[in-house]
Write a protein that holds these residues in place. Sequence first.
Motif, short mmCIF file in Angstrom:
data_model
loop_
_atom_site.label_atom_id
_atom_site.label_comp_id
_atom_site.label_asym_id
_atom_site.label_seq_id
_atom_site.Cartn_x
_atom_site.Cartn_y
_atom_site.Cartn_z
N VAL A 8 0.85 -1.19 0.00
CA VAL A 8 0.00 0.00 0.00
C VAL A 8 0.89 1.24 0.00
N ARG A 9 0.55 2.17 -0.85
CA ARG A 9 1.34 3.39 -0.98
C ARG A 9 0.60 4.56 -0.36
N TRP A 10 1.22 5.13 0.65
CA TRP A 10 0.69 6.33 1.27
C TRP A 10 1.17 7.54 0.48
N GLU A 11 0.32 8.53 0.34
CA GLU A 11 0.66 9.80 -0.28
C GLU A 11 0.64 10.87 0.80
N GLU A 12 1.34 11.96 0.58
CA GLU A 12 1.27 13.10 1.48
C GLU A 12 0.52 14.22 0.78
N ALA A 13 -0.23 14.99 1.57
CA ALA A 13 -0.98 16.11 1.00
C ALA A 13 -1.08 17.22 2.02
N VAL A 14 -1.01 18.43 1.54
CA VAL A 14 -1.27 19.59 2.38
C VAL A 14 -2.77 19.82 2.35
N CYS A 49 -17.11 11.75 -6.02
CA CYS A 49 -17.90 11.64 -4.79
C CYS A 49 -17.92 10.17 -4.35
N GLY A 50 -17.75 9.96 -3.05
CA GLY A 50 -17.81 8.62 -2.51
C GLY A 50 -16.51 7.85 -2.55
N ALA A 51 -15.44 8.41 -3.16
CA ALA A 51 -14.15 7.71 -3.17
C ALA A 51 -13.76 7.41 -1.73
N ASP A 52 -13.40 6.17 -1.46
CA ASP A 52 -13.14 5.65 -0.13
C ASP A 52 -11.65 5.81 0.20
N LEU A 53 -11.33 6.57 1.25
CA LEU A 53 -9.95 6.89 1.59
C LEU A 53 -9.65 6.63 3.06
N VAL A 54 -8.38 6.54 3.37
CA VAL A 54 -7.91 6.55 4.75
C VAL A 54 -6.99 7.76 4.87
N VAL A 55 -7.23 8.59 5.90
CA VAL A 55 -6.42 9.77 6.15
C VAL A 55 -5.72 9.56 7.49
N ARG A 62 -3.04 23.74 -1.35
CA ARG A 62 -3.66 22.59 -0.70
C ARG A 62 -4.07 21.58 -1.76
N GLN A 63 -4.00 20.29 -1.39
CA GLN A 63 -4.46 19.26 -2.31
C GLN A 63 -5.93 18.94 -2.08
N PHE A 64 -6.39 18.99 -0.83
CA PHE A 64 -7.81 18.81 -0.52
C PHE A 64 -8.08 19.35 0.88
N GLY A 97 -7.08 15.63 14.79
CA GLY A 97 -6.22 16.60 15.48
C GLY A 97 -5.58 17.61 14.54
N VAL A 98 -6.15 17.77 13.35
CA VAL A 98 -5.63 18.73 12.37
C VAL A 98 -6.21 20.11 12.67
N GLN A 99 -5.35 21.10 12.70
CA GLN A 99 -5.78 22.48 12.88
C GLN A 99 -5.12 23.33 11.81
N GLY A 100 -5.90 24.20 11.17
CA GLY A 100 -5.33 25.05 10.13
C GLY A 100 -4.89 24.24 8.94
N THR A 101 -3.72 24.57 8.41
CA THR A 101 -3.15 23.87 7.27
C THR A 101 -2.06 22.94 7.76
#
Length: 137
Positions: free
Chosen positions: A45-51, A84-90, A111-113, A124-128
Motif C-alpha cells: 500500500v502506498r501512502w501519499e502526502e498532502a497539504v 464523490c464517494g471515493a473511499d480513503l484513509v487519512v 492545498r491538495q484537498f 487533530g488537524v488544525q489550520g493547514t
Amino acid sequence: MSPVLLQRQAALAAAALLAAVGVVALDRSDAPADTQPAPSVSPQVRWEEAVVGVFGAGRLGETTSCGVELAAETRGIAHPVLPCGADLVVSFGGRDLRTEVIDRGQVDAGRQFDLSEALAAALGVQGTQTVRWRFAG
C-alpha cells in the motif's frame, strides 16, 4: 494551469477511477465509511502526502456538490478531482481514519484537498497541515 499540475490531476483521476471500479466490484458494508476501522496496511500500500485545510465553517446545513448535508458531525473530504464517494484513509498524528469524498471543487492554493471540521477534529488537524492518505481497501 501548469503541465505538472495537469499531469498530477490526471494521475489522481486515473487512480480514482481504478478505486471506483474496485468499490463497485466489491461488496460494501451498509455502515457509514467513517465509522469503520481502517483496514490493516500491507507493505504494497502506498501512502501519499498532502497539504490540507479545513472546510465547513459557516456551511452547516448546506448540501455539498456530492449531495451530503453538512452537519457538525459530518466527516469527509472536499477534493477537486476524486469522485464523490471515493473511499480513503487519512492519517495524522498517529490516527488513521477511513472516510470518503463528500464535496468536489476548488481548494485554496497550496492545498491538495480539505477535511471537514469533524474529520479534522477527530484527527487533530488544525489550520493547514500535511497529512498522509491512501485509498481504502
